[in-house]
Design a protein around this motif. Sequence first.
Motif, PDB file in Angstrom:
ATOM      1  N   ALA A 155       0.835  -1.205   0.000  1.00  0.00           N
ATOM      2  CA  ALA A 155       0.000   0.000   0.000  1.00  0.00           C
ATOM      3  C   ALA A 155       0.873   1.260   0.000  1.00  0.00           C
ATOM      4  CB  ALA A 155      -0.921  -0.015   1.221  1.00  0.00           C
ATOM      5  N   TYR A 156       1.920   1.243   0.797  1.00  0.00           N
ATOM      6  CA  TYR A 156       2.827   2.391   0.891  1.00  0.00           C
ATOM      7  C   TYR A 156       3.545   2.641  -0.430  1.00  0.00           C
ATOM      8  CZ  TYR A 156       7.045   4.961   2.321  1.00  0.00           C
ATOM      9  OH  TYR A 156       8.071   5.869   2.416  1.00  0.00           O
ATOM     10  N   MET A 158       2.640   1.703  -3.456  1.00  0.00           N
ATOM     11  CA  MET A 158       1.701   2.169  -4.480  1.00  0.00           C
ATOM     12  C   MET A 158       1.370   3.642  -4.269  1.00  0.00           C
ATOM     13  SD  MET A 158      -0.922  -0.973  -5.372  1.00  0.00           S
ATOM     14  CE  MET A 158      -1.741  -0.968  -3.781  1.00  0.00           C
ATOM     15  N   GLU A 159       1.200   4.044  -3.010  1.00  0.00           N
ATOM     16  CA  GLU A 159       0.902   5.451  -2.716  1.00  0.00           C
ATOM     17  C   GLU A 159       2.060   6.348  -3.148  1.00  0.00           C
ATOM     18  OE1 GLU A 159       0.155   8.368   1.152  1.00  0.00           O
ATOM     19  OE2 GLU A 159       0.272   6.189   1.413  1.00  0.00           O
ATOM     20  N   LYS A 160       3.288   5.880  -2.923  1.00  0.00           N
ATOM     21  CA  LYS A 160       4.473   6.673  -3.265  1.00  0.00           C
ATOM     22  C   LYS A 160       4.834   6.564  -4.745  1.00  0.00           C
ATOM     23  CE  LYS A 160       5.437   8.218   0.866  1.00  0.00           C
ATOM     24  NZ  LYS A 160       5.433   9.674   1.160  1.00  0.00           N
ATOM     25  N   ARG A 161       4.153   5.671  -5.460  1.00  0.00           N
ATOM     26  CA  ARG A 161       4.461   5.419  -6.872  1.00  0.00           C
ATOM     27  C   ARG A 161       5.932   5.018  -7.055  1.00  0.00           C
ATOM     28  NH1 ARG A 161       0.335   6.910 -10.165  1.00  0.00           N
ATOM     29  NH2 ARG A 161      -1.285   8.277  -9.278  1.00  0.00           N
ATOM     30  N   TRP A 172      -4.381  -6.476  -4.014  1.00  0.00           N
ATOM     31  CA  TRP A 172      -4.271  -5.428  -5.039  1.00  0.00           C
ATOM     32  C   TRP A 172      -3.420  -5.896  -6.217  1.00  0.00           C
ATOM     33  CZ3 TRP A 172      -2.259  -3.557   0.000  1.00  0.00           C
ATOM     34  CH2 TRP A 172      -3.274  -3.126   0.838  1.00  0.00           C
TER      35      TRP A 172
END
Length: 354
Positions: A155-156, A158-161, A172
């Motif tokens: 999750a982290y 993906m959030e940070k790309r 996911w």
Amino acid sequence: MLKDIVNRQHNEPDLPADLSTRPTLKTISRLSGFAVPTVSRALKGAPDISQKTKETVRRIADEIGYVPNRAGVRLSTGKTNVVSLVISTEHDVMNHTARLISGVASELRDTRYHLNVTPWFSGNDAMHSVRYIVESGSADAIILNATTPRDPRVAYLMEKRFPFATHGRTDWSDSHAWFDFDNTAFGRIGISQLAARGRSNIFAILPPADQFYSRCMADGARQAALETGVTLTICDKINSDRPALEIRNRFAEVLAEDPTIDGIFADSPVASLTALDAVKSAPSRSGRKIEIFGKELMPFVSLFHEEFLSMPEDVRRAGRFLARAVLQAIEEPERPPMQELEVPADRWNSQTTA
């Protein structure tokens, strides 16, 4: 060799000045006859540079011991040319980790990227290593294993790309790169194979329940148990990430407590070998045969023990794929993430469906 020239430079003052210090792109340029920009692009694997030129430049670089200046690379490109494999120290020690590392490293060998292995320890915050890599910019991409369904590391990232790939899936999985073994099929085939050989009361030790592949494996095993009518008991006291002696002792305890158990399902090479040892050491069962279905990385145990059935998993293949996946995520982020599921060999599927 060219490296010998560099080593002799203090005794031969007439050598070119760029051989008297640490080898640089200019050194390779002088020795190869190619311009510095060509040398630089050849080392980066640029598609417009011929394969012959790349091979010549890389050979000279290897022979003189050229190592890119990491600080310089980062200042000029914003990249480190490093891929970090973040791996749990609790993971299966039967060559699993070594083969995964070998696969990643072999795929990166002829690229400008280097592999850094970052361990994380049981009981520590699994996020710590990932956050450090991202926030310090110490790698261009991360490879993770031992994923959970809603893994906070994923999750982290993906959030940070931030470019990454996982050995194992998550909830996911549609949105990120991954490689996985079809553990649903492994569980289904394992129980079906034992049932086909006359086993009716099967005991299983699986990975930690919070990991994605444990859920898949349990689903497949329970499905096969319902279809074949066998009794399946999944251990709820320990998991296969525990120390080998603890797993072996649990198998021995269960075999002593329940004389009707005639089948064992073991999810990993360590669990498979400890189950075999427990069966060999178990007291006489009045001729009742106990058979084991497990996973092994090298198919040799089953050659010497007829009661042991095994399915191989190609972890080196996983490492190679994951390396390619993160390189694509770094260099071509607009492309769909690379994903692959390793399915059991046809012989297993045909045996369970025949």
